[in-house]
Design a protein around this motif. Structure first.
Motif, PDB file in Angstrom:
ATOM      1  N   SER A 137       0.813  -1.218   0.000  1.00 56.82           N
ATOM      2  CA  SER A 137       0.000   0.000   0.000  1.00 56.82           C
ATOM      3  C   SER A 137       0.843   1.264   0.000  1.00 56.82           C
ATOM      4  O   SER A 137       0.365   2.347  -0.331  1.00 56.82           O
ATOM      5  CB  SER A 137      -0.927   0.001   1.223  1.00 56.82           C
ATOM      6  N   VAL A 138       2.120   1.147   0.388  1.00 61.60           N
ATOM      7  CA  VAL A 138       3.036   2.279   0.337  1.00 61.60           C
ATOM      8  C   VAL A 138       4.333   1.814  -0.324  1.00 61.60           C
ATOM      9  O   VAL A 138       4.617   0.624  -0.378  1.00 61.60           O
ATOM     10  CB  VAL A 138       3.333   2.838   1.748  1.00 61.60           C
ATOM     11  N   SER A 139       5.107   2.780  -0.810  1.00 59.89           N
ATOM     12  CA  SER A 139       6.345   2.458  -1.515  1.00 59.89           C
ATOM     13  C   SER A 139       7.538   3.102  -0.827  1.00 59.89           C
ATOM     14  O   SER A 139       7.420   4.161  -0.212  1.00 59.89           O
ATOM     15  CB  SER A 139       6.264   2.947  -2.961  1.00 59.89           C
ATOM     16  N   PRO A 140       8.720   2.478  -0.938  1.00 58.07           N
ATOM     17  CA  PRO A 140       9.922   3.078  -0.352  1.00 58.07           C
ATOM     18  C   PRO A 140      10.352   4.301  -1.154  1.00 58.07           C
ATOM     19  O   PRO A 140       9.990   4.466  -2.323  1.00 58.07           O
ATOM     20  CB  PRO A 140      10.950   1.952  -0.459  1.00 58.07           C
ATOM     21  N   GLY A 179       9.347   4.499   7.609  1.00 55.17           N
ATOM     22  CA  GLY A 179       7.901   4.690   7.495  1.00 55.17           C
ATOM     23  C   GLY A 179       7.120   3.396   7.494  1.00 55.17           C
ATOM     24  O   GLY A 179       5.964   3.349   7.904  1.00 55.17           O
ATOM     25  N   ALA A 180       7.708   2.328   7.013  1.00 53.75           N
ATOM     26  CA  ALA A 180       7.111   0.990   7.006  1.00 53.75           C
ATOM     27  C   ALA A 180       8.247   0.017   6.741  1.00 53.75           C
ATOM     28  O   ALA A 180       9.361   0.417   6.390  1.00 53.75           O
ATOM     29  CB  ALA A 180       6.024   0.874   5.932  1.00 53.75           C
ATOM     30  N   VAL A 181       7.972  -1.268   6.936  1.00 57.08           N
ATOM     31  CA  VAL A 181       8.984  -2.274   6.645  1.00 57.08           C
ATOM     32  C   VAL A 181       8.853  -2.647   5.172  1.00 57.08           C
ATOM     33  O   VAL A 181       7.814  -3.136   4.732  1.00 57.08           O
ATOM     34  CB  VAL A 181       8.802  -3.518   7.532  1.00 57.08           C
ATOM     35  N   PHE A 182       9.921  -2.421   4.412  1.00 52.31           N
ATOM     36  CA  PHE A 182       9.901  -2.712   2.985  1.00 52.31           C
ATOM     37  C   PHE A 182      10.785  -3.914   2.684  1.00 52.31           C
ATOM     38  O   PHE A 182      11.887  -4.037   3.207  1.00 52.31           O
ATOM     39  CB  PHE A 182      10.403  -1.509   2.178  1.00 52.31           C
ATOM     40  N   GLY A 183      10.261  -4.789   1.855  1.00 49.25           N
ATOM     41  CA  GLY A 183      11.026  -5.963   1.477  1.00 49.25           C
ATOM     42  C   GLY A 183      10.288  -6.795   0.453  1.00 49.25           C
ATOM     43  O   GLY A 183       9.129  -6.542   0.122  1.00 49.25           O
ATOM     44  N   ASP A 204      -1.639  -6.172  -4.319  1.00 50.74           N
ATOM     45  CA  ASP A 204      -2.254  -6.982  -3.286  1.00 50.74           C
ATOM     46  C   ASP A 204      -2.746  -6.042  -2.183  1.00 50.74           C
ATOM     47  O   ASP A 204      -2.027  -5.141  -1.777  1.00 50.74           O
ATOM     48  CB  ASP A 204      -1.197  -7.945  -2.735  1.00 50.74           C
ATOM     49  N   PRO A 205      -3.963  -6.223  -1.682  1.00 52.75           N
ATOM     50  CA  PRO A 205      -4.500  -5.260  -0.723  1.00 52.75           C
ATOM     51  C   PRO A 205      -3.723  -5.130   0.571  1.00 52.75           C
ATOM     52  O   PRO A 205      -3.715  -4.071   1.191  1.00 52.75           O
ATOM     53  CB  PRO A 205      -5.919  -5.784  -0.461  1.00 52.75           C
ATOM     54  N   SER A 206      -3.054  -6.195   1.002  1.00 58.00           N
ATOM     55  CA  SER A 206      -2.346  -6.059   2.274  1.00 58.00           C
ATOM     56  C   SER A 206      -1.154  -6.987   2.387  1.00 58.00           C
ATOM     57  O   SER A 206      -1.099  -7.832   3.256  1.00 58.00           O
ATOM     58  CB  SER A 206      -3.323  -6.350   3.436  1.00 58.00           C
ATOM     59  N   PRO A 207      -0.181  -6.883   1.469  1.00 55.60           N
ATOM     60  CA  PRO A 207       0.999  -7.729   1.602  1.00 55.60           C
ATOM     61  C   PRO A 207       1.918  -7.208   2.701  1.00 55.60           C
ATOM     62  O   PRO A 207       1.922  -6.022   2.999  1.00 55.60           O
ATOM     63  CB  PRO A 207       1.667  -7.608   0.227  1.00 55.60           C
ATOM     64  N   ASP A 208       2.688  -8.092   3.282  1.00 59.53           N
ATOM     65  CA  ASP A 208       3.623  -7.673   4.322  1.00 59.53           C
ATOM     66  C   ASP A 208       4.802  -8.610   4.295  1.00 59.53           C
ATOM     67  O   ASP A 208       4.656  -9.805   4.530  1.00 59.53           O
ATOM     68  CB  ASP A 208       2.944  -7.723   5.697  1.00 59.53           C
ATOM     69  N   PRO A 209       6.014  -8.125   4.009  1.00 63.47           N
ATOM     70  CA  PRO A 209       7.166  -9.013   3.922  1.00 63.47           C
ATOM     71  C   PRO A 209       7.828  -9.264   5.265  1.00 63.47           C
ATOM     72  O   PRO A 209       8.866  -9.862   5.331  1.00 63.47           O
ATOM     73  CB  PRO A 209       8.104  -8.226   3.006  1.00 63.47           C
ATOM     74  N   GLY A 232       5.219  -4.568   1.690  1.00 63.21           N
ATOM     75  CA  GLY A 232       5.605  -5.830   1.060  1.00 63.21           C
ATOM     76  C   GLY A 232       5.567  -5.737  -0.454  1.00 63.21           C
ATOM     77  O   GLY A 232       4.626  -5.226  -1.033  1.00 63.21           O
ATOM     78  N   ILE A 233       6.599  -6.240  -1.091  1.00 64.30           N
ATOM     79  CA  ILE A 233       6.695  -6.270  -2.551  1.00 64.30           C
ATOM     80  C   ILE A 233       6.702  -7.737  -2.950  1.00 64.30           C
ATOM     81  O   ILE A 233       7.688  -8.440  -2.715  1.00 64.30           O
ATOM     82  CB  ILE A 233       7.977  -5.568  -3.032  1.00 64.30           C
ATOM     83  N   ARG A 234       5.621  -8.207  -3.524  1.00 69.44           N
ATOM     84  CA  ARG A 234       5.460  -9.644  -3.747  1.00 69.44           C
ATOM     85  C   ARG A 234       5.734 -10.064  -5.182  1.00 69.44           C
ATOM     86  O   ARG A 234       5.392  -9.365  -6.130  1.00 69.44           O
ATOM     87  CB  ARG A 234       4.056 -10.075  -3.324  1.00 69.44           C
TER      88      ARG A 234
END
Length: 209
Positions: free
Chosen positions: A100-103, A135-139, A159-164, A184-186
């Protein structure tokens, strides 16, 4: 005399049939020669492939860093695994689906890896490679129960709610709709395995527009 007459009749019929066949063959040959002389070519059905054409991956963006690195394009939603010691230097490239957010655009080191876990959406994920906590965990990660390949096109809906980061505390910041921001980047599972093998701790991740 009757037997002789019957034999002559059979012989005559045989010779007549052979002559008719020869005439038909001659006429067919003549028609083919006339068609060739007139420049006529019989149409040939086009060959069709049983395998659909796969669009080539976008080229590696310029100003995407140097050395061994993972390049992630926000606009193209594409990842490149780059090793300048190899020829060609791009070992693999594949589409991904962002969170939902980007690095922010910049260069980051891989600081954490998890072989398997659960995303904030409750789905099992694997090959988690994290590179930023701003700001968020990106991976990067791959969904275990999802498709075995990456999205068909970079323009696929996120994806509505990915989280790496299954073992990390979600960022306290929230999106305007009140939901937790997820970075999360899936990718597909095969692509996730490639990135996992390519990017140990300390590997540079370059984020470009």
């Amino acid at each position: 005399m009757a037997k002789l007459g019957a034999g002559l009749a059979v012989t005559g019929l045989t010779l007549g049939a052979m002559a008719a066949i020869g005439l038909l063959a001659f006429q067919a040959s003549g028609a083919q020669e006339r068609a060739v002389a007139a420049g006529y070519v019989a149409p040939v059905a086009p060959l069709t492939s049983a395998h659909p054409t796969v669009a080539p991956a976008p080229p590696l963006p310029g100003n995407s860093g140097t050395g061994l690195r993972v390049v992630y394009s926000l606009g193209a939603r594409q990842v490149w695994l780059v090793d300048p010691r190899k020829t060609p230097q791009v070992l693999s490239s594949f589409a991904v689906v962002p969170g939902s957010v980007s690095p922010a655009v910049g260069s980051y080191p891989v600081y954490s890896r998890t072989a398997a876990g659960t995303g904030t959406d409750g789905r099992r994920i694997e090959h988690v490679v994290r590179f930023s906590q701003e700001g968020a965990v990106f991976g990067f990660s791959a969904v275990v129960d999802g498709a075995s390949t990456a999205p068909a096109t970079p323009s696929a809906s996120p994806d509505p709610s990915p989280d790496p980061a299954p073992d990390a505390t979600p960022s306290p910041s929230a999106a305007p709709n009140g939901k937790t921001k997820t970075g999360g980047i899936r990718s597909g599972r095969e692509e996730g395995q490639l990135l996992w093998d390519f990017a140990p701790l300390g590997t540079t991740v370059v984020v470009v527009p």
